[in-house]
Design an enzyme around this catalytic site. Structure first.
Site, PDB file in Angstrom:
ATOM      1  N   ARG A  82      25.053  26.467   2.852  1.00  0.00           N
ATOM      2  CA  ARG A  82      25.226  25.004   2.895  1.00  0.00           C
ATOM      3  C   ARG A  82      26.660  24.635   2.517  1.00  0.00           C
ATOM      4  O   ARG A  82      27.290  23.801   3.166  1.00  0.00           O
ATOM      5  CB  ARG A  82      24.217  24.349   1.962  1.00  0.00           C
ATOM      6  CG  ARG A  82      24.183  22.824   1.998  1.00  0.00           C
ATOM      7  CD  ARG A  82      22.954  22.354   1.233  1.00  0.00           C
ATOM      8  NE  ARG A  82      22.952  20.928   0.969  1.00  0.00           N
ATOM      9  CZ  ARG A  82      22.503  20.000   1.811  1.00  0.00           C
ATOM     10  NH1 ARG A  82      22.048  20.370   2.995  1.00  0.00           N
ATOM     11  NH2 ARG A  82      22.500  18.726   1.482  1.00  0.00           N
ATOM     12  N   HIS A 126      23.138  13.536   2.965  1.00  0.00           N
ATOM     13  CA  HIS A 126      23.597  12.792   1.804  1.00  0.00           C
ATOM     14  C   HIS A 126      23.745  11.318   2.152  1.00  0.00           C
ATOM     15  O   HIS A 126      24.241  10.973   3.218  1.00  0.00           O
ATOM     16  CB  HIS A 126      24.973  13.290   1.345  1.00  0.00           C
ATOM     17  CG  HIS A 126      24.910  14.612   0.646  1.00  0.00           C
ATOM     18  ND1 HIS A 126      26.003  15.424   0.518  1.00  0.00           N
ATOM     19  CD2 HIS A 126      23.892  15.263   0.037  1.00  0.00           C
ATOM     20  CE1 HIS A 126      25.666  16.519  -0.141  1.00  0.00           C
ATOM     21  NE2 HIS A 126      24.390  16.439  -0.431  1.00  0.00           N
ATOM     22  N   HIS A 148      21.891  28.916  -0.685  1.00  0.00           N
ATOM     23  CA  HIS A 148      22.624  27.654  -0.757  1.00  0.00           C
ATOM     24  C   HIS A 148      24.112  27.812  -0.434  1.00  0.00           C
ATOM     25  O   HIS A 148      24.775  26.833  -0.094  1.00  0.00           O
ATOM     26  CB  HIS A 148      22.463  27.038  -2.149  1.00  0.00           C
ATOM     27  CG  HIS A 148      22.547  25.542  -2.158  1.00  0.00           C
ATOM     28  ND1 HIS A 148      21.553  24.740  -1.622  1.00  0.00           N
ATOM     29  CD2 HIS A 148      23.504  24.691  -2.611  1.00  0.00           C
ATOM     30  CE1 HIS A 148      21.894  23.470  -1.767  1.00  0.00           C
ATOM     31  NE2 HIS A 148      23.069  23.418  -2.354  1.00  0.00           N
ATOM     32  N   LYS A 186      15.170  15.793   0.677  1.00  0.00           N
ATOM     33  CA  LYS A 186      14.694  15.265  -0.595  1.00  0.00           C
ATOM     34  C   LYS A 186      14.137  13.859  -0.405  1.00  0.00           C
ATOM     35  O   LYS A 186      14.677  13.059   0.353  1.00  0.00           O
ATOM     36  CB  LYS A 186      15.834  15.245  -1.616  1.00  0.00           C
ATOM     37  CG  LYS A 186      16.302  16.639  -2.038  1.00  0.00           C
ATOM     38  CD  LYS A 186      17.402  16.549  -3.069  1.00  0.00           C
ATOM     39  CE  LYS A 186      17.830  17.946  -3.530  1.00  0.00           C
ATOM     40  NZ  LYS A 186      18.912  17.875  -4.542  1.00  0.00           N
ATOM     41  N   ARG A 216      18.974  23.026   3.243  1.00  0.00           N
ATOM     42  CA  ARG A 216      18.555  23.684   2.012  1.00  0.00           C
ATOM     43  C   ARG A 216      17.471  24.704   2.339  1.00  0.00           C
ATOM     44  O   ARG A 216      16.762  24.587   3.334  1.00  0.00           O
ATOM     45  CB  ARG A 216      18.014  22.655   1.015  1.00  0.00           C
ATOM     46  CG  ARG A 216      18.992  21.543   0.655  1.00  0.00           C
ATOM     47  CD  ARG A 216      18.319  20.489  -0.206  1.00  0.00           C
ATOM     48  NE  ARG A 216      19.236  19.409  -0.560  1.00  0.00           N
ATOM     49  CZ  ARG A 216      19.406  18.292   0.144  1.00  0.00           C
ATOM     50  NH1 ARG A 216      18.700  18.126   1.262  1.00  0.00           N
ATOM     51  NH2 ARG A 216      20.247  17.359  -0.257  1.00  0.00           N
ATOM     52  N   TYR A 267      23.485   4.020   3.152  1.00  0.00           N
ATOM     53  CA  TYR A 267      23.290   5.155   4.049  1.00  0.00           C
ATOM     54  C   TYR A 267      23.750   4.756   5.442  1.00  0.00           C
ATOM     55  O   TYR A 267      23.124   3.936   6.093  1.00  0.00           O
ATOM     56  CB  TYR A 267      21.814   5.566   4.070  1.00  0.00           C
ATOM     57  CG  TYR A 267      21.584   6.895   4.717  1.00  0.00           C
ATOM     58  CD1 TYR A 267      22.085   8.052   4.151  1.00  0.00           C
ATOM     59  CD2 TYR A 267      20.877   6.986   5.898  1.00  0.00           C
ATOM     60  CE1 TYR A 267      21.866   9.285   4.738  1.00  0.00           C
ATOM     61  CE2 TYR A 267      20.650   8.213   6.487  1.00  0.00           C
ATOM     62  CZ  TYR A 267      21.150   9.363   5.901  1.00  0.00           C
ATOM     63  OH  TYR A 267      20.942  10.580   6.491  1.00  0.00           O
TER      64      TYR A 267
END
Length: 308
Positions: free
Chosen positions: A257, A280, A254, A179, A155, A289
């Protein structure tokens, strides 16, 4: 790419690929696209849905898989092609009486996927890069920025906050803080790494010599006044080169991406590995994850990324 025989549900997939080759007469590139799409699909059904038979596939399973693709930021056209591949497989299984129903019959493009922007083609990204004057300090920096955005899929906020101590060029990786302050290791690729190294040795060194090193801090990418580069500056950089390259699409940071994810997956990269590189978590309701071995990530990036 794995051999079909090594895949889950390999018998059904093998017969369907033979059908496409012999009965449908598909071209080699079309067959490869079908194989890539369906390879990831059956692997998802096996590893994420824990299905023992394709007769157990439901609409819910397919929608979950398509939502996974959508969350990765793929172009709507790519997801539409995946839907076509999945529909074709399940229709074949029904006709051959290997299953009792076609769960993909009523599947539509996910709403989130319909809203996704177009991706840039590798040729369009190359055209933008050709417009950069790499004999100037700004051009050297801009080339490093564009190469990094496309090579890593990060990002713009992750790029502008990138620090010097997050470069691990001896192993070909960047440490990206995403994030929620989650960190991940992303392969950088040789071309982008060389662009960053050239920027460090020239432009950034010149900026520090004439400016205020305290203002620059440990940030990798700087503006020409010596401070950390801003998100708006990166936005202006990519839009200006898109205009110079006569690209009519709306280009912004973006989109690199989206392009990164789309090009890797369309090239045959593993779905889970691309999820890991994008930062993600699993798109399952459990949101587990799953980490992928870094050596494998490096191999996948090098094999499937157009500029690795």
């Amino acid at each position: 790419m794995n051999d079909v025989e090594a895949l889950p549900f390999h018998r059904e997939l093998h017969h369907y690929m033979n059908f496409l080759r012999a009965e449908k007469g598909l071209a080699k590139n079309s067959l490869l696209s079908y194989r890539n799409d369906l390879t990831r699909y059956v692997q998802y059904l096996d590893s994420e849905c824990r299905l023992a038979s394709l007769d157990g596939v439901s609409v819910r399973h397919i929608e979950s898989y398509l939502n996974t693709l959508s969350e990765l930021g793929l172009a709507a056209s790519t997801i539409a092609r995946n839907i076509s591949s999945i529909r074709g497989l399940h229709e074949f299984l029904l006709v051959e009486k290997w299953t009792e129903a076609n769960p993909a019959e009523l599947i539509e493009l996910p709403a989130s996927a319909r809203k996704l922007p177009a991706v840039l083609h590798p040729e369009e990204i190359e055209a933008m890069l050709q417009e950069i004057d790499r004999t100037t300090p700004a051009g050297i920096r801009d080339a490093a920025i564009v190469e990094t955005l496309y090579a890593t899929g990060m990002r713009v906020s992750e790029l502008t906050s990138l620090q010097l101590d997050q470069l691990f060029f001896e192993i070909g990786f960047l440490k990206v803080t995403g994030k929620g302050d989650k960190e991940r290791m992303v392969p950088i690729g040789e071309i982008a790494q060389l662009a960053i190294e050239h920027y460090l040795e020239t432009t950034r060194r010149t900026i520090l010599a004439t400016g205020n090193p305290q203002k620059a801090g440990n940030h990798l990418f700087l503006n020409l006044r010596g401070g950390p580069i801003s998100r708006m500056s990166v936005w202006n950089i990519v839009t200006s080169y898109a205009e110079k390259a006569n690209i009519r699409k709306k280009v912004y940071p973006h989109i690199f991406r989206h392009s990164f994810a789309t090009h890797l997956l369309e090239g045959g990269a593993d779905l889970r590995a691309v999820q890991e590189m994008l930062g993600h978590s699993s798109i399952n309701t459990t949101e587990i994850y799953t980490h992928v071995d870094r050596t494998l990530l490096h191999q996948i990036h090098r094999e499937y990324h157009p500029r690795a």
